[in-house]
Write a protein that holds these residues in place. Structure first.
Motif, short mmCIF file in Angstrom:
data_model
loop_
_atom_site.label_atom_id
_atom_site.label_comp_id
_atom_site.label_asym_id
_atom_site.label_seq_id
_atom_site.Cartn_x
_atom_site.Cartn_y
_atom_site.Cartn_z
N THR A 11 32.90 36.29 -47.75
CA THR A 11 32.82 36.64 -46.34
C THR A 11 32.85 35.37 -45.51
N PHE A 12 33.76 35.35 -44.55
CA PHE A 12 33.89 34.21 -43.64
C PHE A 12 33.97 34.77 -42.23
N GLN A 13 32.96 34.54 -41.43
CA GLN A 13 32.89 35.01 -40.05
C GLN A 13 33.30 36.48 -39.94
N ASN A 14 32.63 37.32 -40.68
CA ASN A 14 32.83 38.77 -40.68
C ASN A 14 34.19 39.22 -41.21
N VAL A 33 42.98 34.36 -45.66
CA VAL A 33 42.43 33.12 -45.10
C VAL A 33 42.95 32.90 -43.68
N CYS A 34 44.26 33.07 -43.50
CA CYS A 34 44.87 32.88 -42.17
C CYS A 34 44.32 33.89 -41.18
N ASP A 35 44.15 35.15 -41.60
CA ASP A 35 43.57 36.16 -40.71
C ASP A 35 42.16 35.80 -40.31
N ALA A 36 41.37 35.33 -41.25
CA ALA A 36 39.98 34.96 -40.97
C ALA A 36 39.89 33.78 -40.02
N MET A 37 40.85 32.86 -40.15
CA MET A 37 40.83 31.66 -39.30
C MET A 37 41.66 31.85 -38.04
N LYS A 38 42.23 33.05 -37.87
CA LYS A 38 43.06 33.39 -36.71
C LYS A 38 44.26 32.44 -36.58
N ILE A 39 44.90 32.19 -37.73
CA ILE A 39 46.13 31.40 -37.77
C ILE A 39 47.28 32.39 -37.95
N ILE A 40 48.35 32.18 -37.23
CA ILE A 40 49.48 33.10 -37.31
C ILE A 40 50.15 32.99 -38.64
#
Length: 40
Positions: A11-14, A33-40
């Motif tokens: 779990t990373f930031q929900n 990982v990209c979704d969790a970090m809000k990277i396109i």
């Protein structure tokens, strides 16, 4: 031959990020990982 790899959820930031264990290493699912970090 089908090989089943152990999958671990982190779990990373929900956000749930899946990782596979293979060859004595951990491989993260890049899209998760990209979704969790809000990277396109």
């Amino acid at each position: 031959m089908t090989q089943h790899l152990p999958i671990t959820d982190f779990t990373f930031q929900n956000h749930t990020v899946k990782a596979l264990s293979k060859n004595e290493g951990t491989w993260f699912v890049t899209k998760a990982v990209c979704d969790a970090m809000k990277i396109i």
